[in-house]
Scaffold this active site. Structure first.
Site, PDB file in Angstrom:
ATOM      1  N   LYS A 109       0.807  -1.241   0.000  1.00 39.58           N
ATOM      2  CA  LYS A 109       0.000   0.000   0.000  1.00 39.58           C
ATOM      3  C   LYS A 109       0.829   1.276   0.000  1.00 39.58           C
ATOM      4  CE  LYS A 109      -0.182   0.665   4.896  1.00 39.58           C
ATOM      5  NZ  LYS A 109      -0.855   1.434   5.923  1.00 39.58           N
ATOM      6  N   SER A 149      -9.949   2.391  -1.382  1.00 39.02           N
ATOM      7  CA  SER A 149      -9.371   3.662  -0.934  1.00 39.02           C
ATOM      8  C   SER A 149      -9.955   4.814  -1.740  1.00 39.02           C
ATOM      9  CB  SER A 149      -7.844   3.609  -1.142  1.00 39.02           C
ATOM     10  OG  SER A 149      -7.283   4.884  -1.018  1.00 39.02           O
ATOM     11  N   TYR A 174      -0.231   1.838  -7.227  1.00 45.97           N
ATOM     12  CA  TYR A 174      -1.002   1.414  -6.046  1.00 45.97           C
ATOM     13  C   TYR A 174      -2.475   1.764  -6.263  1.00 45.97           C
ATOM     14  CZ  TYR A 174      -3.449   2.071  -1.687  1.00 45.97           C
ATOM     15  OH  TYR A 174      -4.426   2.052  -0.716  1.00 45.97           O
ATOM     16  N   LYS A 178      -6.130  -0.623  -6.894  1.00 44.76           N
ATOM     17  CA  LYS A 178      -7.428  -0.514  -6.208  1.00 44.76           C
ATOM     18  C   LYS A 178      -8.558  -0.374  -7.236  1.00 44.76           C
ATOM     19  CE  LYS A 178      -6.112  -0.756  -1.902  1.00 44.76           C
ATOM     20  NZ  LYS A 178      -6.408  -1.939  -1.095  1.00 44.76           N
ATOM     21  N   PHE A 203     -10.917   6.992   3.527  1.00 49.43           N
ATOM     22  CA  PHE A 203     -10.172   8.227   3.314  1.00 49.43           C
ATOM     23  C   PHE A 203      -8.841   8.061   4.044  1.00 49.43           C
ATOM     24  CE2 PHE A 203     -12.677  10.861   0.536  1.00 49.43           C
ATOM     25  CZ  PHE A 203     -13.735   9.986   0.340  1.00 49.43           C
ATOM     26  N   ASN A 224       3.424   8.264   5.560  1.00 45.20           N
ATOM     27  CA  ASN A 224       2.181   8.966   5.888  1.00 45.20           C
ATOM     28  C   ASN A 224       2.419  10.037   6.947  1.00 45.20           C
ATOM     29  OD1 ASN A 224       0.426   5.878   5.440  1.00 45.20           O
ATOM     30  ND2 ASN A 224       0.440   7.606   4.033  1.00 45.20           N
ATOM     31  N   LEU A 225       1.521  11.010   6.969  1.00 41.55           N
ATOM     32  CA  LEU A 225       1.705  12.194   7.811  1.00 41.55           C
ATOM     33  C   LEU A 225       1.779  11.901   9.300  1.00 41.55           C
ATOM     34  CD1 LEU A 225       1.888  15.273   8.103  1.00 41.55           C
ATOM     35  CD2 LEU A 225      -0.617  15.349   8.072  1.00 41.55           C
ATOM     36  N   ARG A 256      -7.191  16.771   3.815  1.00 38.73           N
ATOM     37  CA  ARG A 256      -7.594  15.372   3.761  1.00 38.73           C
ATOM     38  C   ARG A 256      -8.716  15.109   4.765  1.00 38.73           C
ATOM     39  NH1 ARG A 256      -4.783  15.938   0.062  1.00 38.73           N
ATOM     40  NH2 ARG A 256      -3.030  14.677  -0.703  1.00 38.73           N
ATOM     41  N   ASP A 323       0.775  14.245  -4.959  1.00 37.35           N
ATOM     42  CA  ASP A 323      -0.215  14.693  -3.972  1.00 37.35           C
ATOM     43  C   ASP A 323      -1.363  15.431  -4.649  1.00 37.35           C
ATOM     44  OD1 ASP A 323       0.628  13.757  -1.551  1.00 37.35           O
ATOM     45  OD2 ASP A 323       1.938  15.455  -1.145  1.00 37.35           O
TER      46      ASP A 323
HETATM   47  C1  WQD Z   1      -1.346  13.331   3.731  1.00 37.83           C
HETATM   48  C2  WQD Z   1      -0.902  14.761   3.546  1.00 37.83           C
HETATM   49  C3  WQD Z   1       1.103  15.051   2.243  1.00 37.83           C
HETATM   50  C4  WQD Z   1       3.881  13.204   5.019  1.00 37.83           C
HETATM   51  C5  WQD Z   1      -2.110   7.901   1.249  1.00 37.83           C
HETATM   52  C6  WQD Z   1      -2.616   6.929   0.234  1.00 37.83           C
HETATM   53  C7  WQD Z   1      -4.039   6.574   0.556  1.00 37.83           C
HETATM   54  C8  WQD Z   1      -4.124   6.063   1.957  1.00 37.83           C
HETATM   55  C9  WQD Z   1      -3.551   7.071   2.945  1.00 37.83           C
HETATM   56  C10 WQD Z   1      -4.100   3.671   1.960  1.00 37.83           C
HETATM   57  C11 WQD Z   1      -0.402  15.053   2.134  1.00 37.83           C
HETATM   58  C12 WQD Z   1       1.303  15.523   3.674  1.00 37.83           C
HETATM   59  C13 WQD Z   1       2.721  13.676   4.436  1.00 37.83           C
HETATM   60  C14 WQD Z   1       4.890  14.120   5.419  1.00 37.83           C
HETATM   61  C15 WQD Z   1       3.521  15.927   4.651  1.00 37.83           C
HETATM   62  N1  WQD Z   1      -3.445   4.839   2.081  1.00 37.83           N
HETATM   63  N2  WQD Z   1       2.552  15.012   4.270  1.00 37.83           N
HETATM   64  N3  WQD Z   1       4.671  15.462   5.230  1.00 37.83           N
HETATM   65  O1  WQD Z   1      -1.047  10.681   0.485  1.00 37.83           O
HETATM   66  O2  WQD Z   1      -3.263  11.516   1.444  1.00 37.83           O
HETATM   67  O3  WQD Z   1      -2.873   9.073   1.190  1.00 37.83           O
HETATM   68  O4  WQD Z   1      -2.215   7.328   2.531  1.00 37.83           O
HETATM   69  O5  WQD Z   1      -5.258   3.491   1.789  1.00 37.83           O
HETATM   70  O6  WQD Z   1      -4.468   5.591  -0.343  1.00 37.83           O
HETATM   71  O7  WQD Z   1      -2.593   7.563  -1.015  1.00 37.83           O
HETATM   72  O8  WQD Z   1      -1.636  10.337   2.929  1.00 37.83           O
HETATM   73  O9  WQD Z   1      -0.445  10.751   5.041  1.00 37.83           O
HETATM   74  O10 WQD Z   1       0.912  10.358   2.928  1.00 37.83           O
HETATM   75  O11 WQD Z   1      -0.303  12.499   3.211  1.00 37.83           O
HETATM   76  O12 WQD Z   1       3.342  17.156   4.491  1.00 37.83           O
HETATM   77  O13 WQD Z   1       5.995  13.767   5.943  1.00 37.83           O
HETATM   78  O14 WQD Z   1       0.228  15.001   4.403  1.00 37.83           O
HETATM   79  O15 WQD Z   1       1.715  15.939   1.327  1.00 37.83           O
HETATM   80  O16 WQD Z   1      -0.820  16.358   1.781  1.00 37.83           O
HETATM   81  P1  WQD Z   1      -2.177  10.503   1.427  1.00 37.83           P
HETATM   82  P2  WQD Z   1      -0.293  10.927   3.562  1.00 37.83           P
END
Ligand code: WQD
Length: 366
Positions: A109, A149, A174, A178, A203, A224-225, A256, A323
């Site tokens: 994922k 997703s 990825y 899906k 989400f 992930n964030l 998000r 993004d």
């Molecule tokens: C969220 C926001 C980043 C890390 C992904 C998959 C989705 C789901 C969830 C499985 C974005 C910003 C992130 C960091 C940042 N996965 N960010 N600094 O990309 O929305 O979704 O994970 O189901 O399918 O696509 O999640 O948490 O990576 O990013 O600023 O160190 O946080 O740019 O805007 P995303 P994310």
């Protein structure tokens, strides 16, 4: 208010406990040692289901099963198998006897990794799905829940996004797996198989169980964030890189729909209840699982600091490739038809995540 007459009140539709049904109450969770899978196992056990976990531990730990048992007092059956190996899957089904349904979480994922290793993603995510669907037919299951997703929507024309929003071209292999998986499910069910399917489009799942016995276990540098925020707060990472503050959003950072992992897990119970009790009206039903609220990166970081009292140093960097600017869900259909609604406030979710990160440090895990 949605009530169900279970041992524990769930936000599901009114129902009589499944155990009035003369049928199996055993559920297979593929990827059940993973982040969402493990939390779903807890909620299924709390709801009275027996759970069997299939997991190849490629991105999870067997110790998660111990954590689940510490929470519920019930140890799920666990098979360390890869769902791309059809023989292993069938052997486990034969051993377990009557199964009511399956929730298929097992998949690779990581968006970025999928760009580097597309064949691994297509092979793993799609062949495991096909094996599990054939097993569902051959072992006469009632319900098949697929972990999808919001990525399937790509950059939506508008938010909130409902289930009829157009499916845009995927922005990563990825996301493409899906989209293709949803098509495979539709085409296979069209052949008249004996089970129904519910496709859950998540989400952004975040948080950890309030007991801090299970949570997210990212390997290496978190993509992930929230895991990155937690590791920065713990001093494991020097600072958080905020990828862009020049988007067309109130504070310039991306928006998000962050959904608590326990809320998300409870939606799976409602989906299974609906199918194993024969209430699903369509062969396939689709549900967006979100809170319906958009939260920006900077809002999440500031709310984390308020909720935990811990500083999170951050620096604004350029945008991350792939993004999308903003997306949040319309969970109305899940609320009314599935009988489910997100409950956990964001601050509580973030505090749970921090408690889990603190527990990992206490255990010397990270
Ligand atoms: C969220 C926001 C980043 C890390 C992904 C998959 C989705 C789901 C969830 C499985 C974005 C910003 C992130 C960091 C940042 N996965 N960010 N600094 O990309 O929305 O979704 O994970 O189901 O399918 O696509 O999640 O948490 O990576 O990013 O600023 O160190 O946080 O740019 O805007 P995303 P994310």
């Amino acid at each position: 208010m949605f009530l169900c007459f279970r041992k524990k009140a769930y936000l599901c539709s009114i129902e009589t406990p499944y155990n009035n049904y003369n049928m199996a109450n055993k559920i297979v969770l593929t990827g059940g040692c993973g982040f969402i899978g493990s939390h779903t196992c807890v909620e299924l056990q709390n709801a009275g289901y027996d759970v069997v976990i299939f997991d190849n531990l490629s991105n999870s730990e067997a110790s998660v099963v111990d954590g689940i048992e510490r929470i519920t007092g019930k140890r799920p059956a666990f098979y360390q198998i890869d769902c791309t190996n059809k023989g292993d899957v069938y052997q486990a089904f034969q051993k377990e006897g009557p199964i009511a349904g399956v929730i298929h979480f097992a998949a690779s994922k990581a968006v970025g990794e999928s760009v580097q290793k597309p064949l691994l993603y297509y092979r793993n995510n799609l062949s495991s799905l096909m094996n599990m669907m054939e097993a569902a037919e051959d072992f006469h299951l009632k319900g098949f829940v697929f972990s999808s997703s919001c990525t399937v929507y790509g950059e939506p024309d508008q938010s909130p996004v409902d289930e009829n929003a157009p499916i845009k071209p995927a922005t990563s292999p990825y996301g493409n797996t899906k989209q293709i998986a949803e098509e495979i499910i539709k085409d296979y069910l069209h052949t008249g198989v004996g089970f129904n399917a519910i496709i859950l489009r998540y989400f952004n799942p975040i948080g950890a169980h309030p007991t801090a016995e299970i949570g997210e276990l990212p390997r290496g540098v978190p993509q992930n964030l929230l895991p990155y925020v937690c590791q920065t707060a713990m001093g494991i990472r020097k600072e958080l890189n905020v990828f862009g503050n020049d988007y067309n959003t109130p504070d310039g950072s991306c928006i998000r729909d962050y959904i608590d992992v326990t809320d998300l897990a409870k939606a799976h119970v409602c989906a299974l209840d609906r199918m194993v009790q024969g209430k699903s009206e369509e062969k396939i039903e689709y549900y967006n699982l979100g809170t319906g609220n958009g939260v920006s990166v900077l809002e999440l970081v500031n709310t984390f600091m308020e909720a935990t009292g811990v500083n999170v140093p951050y620096v604004i960097k350029g945008r991350r490739e792939g993004d999308i600017e903003k997306i949040w869900g319309n969970p109305g259909r899940a609320n009314t038809v599935l009988g489910w609604k997100a409950q956990v406030p964001l601050k509580e979710t973030l505090a749970n995540a921090w408690r889990w990160q603190t527990r990992l440090r206490e255990k010397g895990v990270m």
